[in-house]
Enzyme design. Structure first.
Site, PDB file in Angstrom:
ATOM      1  N   TYR A 206      68.329  36.525  11.921  1.00 18.82           N
ATOM      2  CA  TYR A 206      69.174  37.512  12.608  1.00 18.82           C
ATOM      3  C   TYR A 206      68.340  38.201  13.677  1.00 18.82           C
ATOM      4  CZ  TYR A 206      72.282  41.643  13.066  1.00 18.82           C
ATOM      5  OH  TYR A 206      73.100  42.645  13.531  1.00 18.82           O
TER       6      TYR A 206
ATOM      7  N   LYS B  86      71.875  34.056  13.685  1.00 17.20           N
ATOM      8  CA  LYS B  86      72.830  34.962  14.328  1.00 17.20           C
ATOM      9  C   LYS B  86      72.067  35.629  15.460  1.00 17.20           C
ATOM     10  CE  LYS B  86      75.306  39.340  13.699  1.00 17.20           C
ATOM     11  NZ  LYS B  86      75.610  40.461  12.763  1.00 17.20           N
TER      12      LYS B  86
ATOM     13  N   THR C  71      76.593  46.022   9.692  1.00 19.84           N
ATOM     14  CA  THR C  71      77.942  46.583   9.564  1.00 19.84           C
ATOM     15  C   THR C  71      78.200  47.099   8.162  1.00 19.84           C
ATOM     16  OG1 THR C  71      78.579  44.861  11.129  1.00 19.84           O
ATOM     17  CG2 THR C  71      80.359  46.141  10.150  1.00 19.84           C
TER      18      THR C  71
ATOM     19  N   VAL D 186      79.415  35.702  14.159  1.00 20.40           N
ATOM     20  CA  VAL D 186      79.323  36.652  13.049  1.00 20.40           C
ATOM     21  C   VAL D 186      79.868  37.953  13.606  1.00 20.40           C
ATOM     22  CG1 VAL D 186      77.865  37.824  11.375  1.00 20.40           C
ATOM     23  CG2 VAL D 186      77.328  35.470  12.075  1.00 20.40           C
TER      24      VAL D 186
END
EC number: 4.3.3.7
Length: 295
Positions: A134, A162, A46, A204
């Site tokens: 992740y 995540k 992001t 998250v």
């Protein structure tokens, strides 16, 4: 290791020259901390990490750590598909005072499960910082197996994951087969409540830029046993969550922040701004959401 319930995968504000806008970043951090964010994940997907230079990342981490001043954990995105580069960045980032690093699964190379294990292992062994894995197969082209995550969780400073696979069965097995001190976060906003129901530690989130307080209330209701109330909030926030990913992220969330007087500028190429029709759809969803809060 628990970093909080709602961790925001923070956007990176840019000015009209597409340079990092630190004044806007200052405002954004205040906005997030005051609106439901328990922690900040910096320079992740992001945050447009693929279009940030090494120097920009370091400046970003330094600024956020100084601004936050211990109020919430700061997790730095230092993952790469080049293991050596990730090690070097992680070592440099440790000097900035971040609370942990997030390592994305190697993208484009399409490594095997054993290759991914070795990649994460050597990076983790190069630092004393807590590591969050992740897994985001929709972007990387590889999906971490449960067994790979479980093996990695046995490394002392690999403390969290995540998981943005969207696979609740996989997430359940990760939770079931790892120690209680290994935290599991959903990486899919729309699965926040379902993930909590299977034992995840939190989310998250991208949408928390806009609806962080609502997400916190949903989680609190669930934890207090008020499942029906939590489900009602989930149903109300779901259209906003879906709209944040209706077009390539972080284009929608940056647009929404700008609309709500939290200036963060535009995205860098190869991403582009929303079309007029897409903008109208976003505005309609946000308007409907605000109206629903008054009913």
């Amino acid at each position: 290791m628990n970093f909080g319930k709602v961790l925001t995968a923070m956007v990176t504000p840019f000015d009209k020259h597409e340079e990092i806008d630190f004044q806007a970043l200052d405002h954004l951090i205040d906005h997030l901390i005051n609106n439901g964010s328990d922690g900040l994940v910096v320079a992740g997907t992001t945050g447009e990490s693929p279009t940030l230079t090494h120097e920009e990342r370091i400046k970003l981490f330094e600024y956020v750590v100084k601004k936050v001043n211990g109020a919430v954990p700061v997790i730095a995105g230092t993952g790469s598909n080049y293991t050596k580069a990730s090690i070097e960045l992680t070592k440099e980032v440790a000097k900035t005072g971040v609370d942990g690093v997030m390592l994305v699964a190697p993208y484009y190379n399409k490594p095997s499960q054993d290759s991914m294990y070795e990649h994460f292992k050597v990076i983790a062994e190069s630092t004393e910082l807590p590591v969050m894995l992740y897994n985001v197969p929709g972007r990387t082209g590889v999906d971490m197996d449960v067994s790979t995550v479980v093996r990695l969780s046995q490394i002392d400073n690999i403390v969290s994951i995540k998981d943005a696979s969207g696979n609740l069965e996989k997430m359940t097995n990760i939770i079931r087969l790892t120690d209680d001190n290994f935290s599991v976060y959903s990486g899919e906003d729309s699965l926040t409540l379902p993930a909590l129901a299977i034992g995840a530690d939190g989310i998250v989130s991208v949408s928390s830029h806009i609806i962080g307080n609502d997400m916190q209330e949903m989680i609190q209701r669930f934890e207090q046993g008020q499942v029906a109330e939590a489900a009602n909030i989930h149903q109300r926030v779901l259209p906003v969550m879906q709209e944040m990913f209706a077009n390539p992220s972080p284009v929608p969330v940056k647009t929404a922040l700008n609309l709500q007087s939290v200036p963060v500028g535009k995205v860098r190429l190869p991403l582009i701004e929303l079309t007029d029709e897409q903008l109208q759809n976003l505005q309609s969803v946000l308007s409907d959401f605000e109206h629903s809060k008054m009913i």
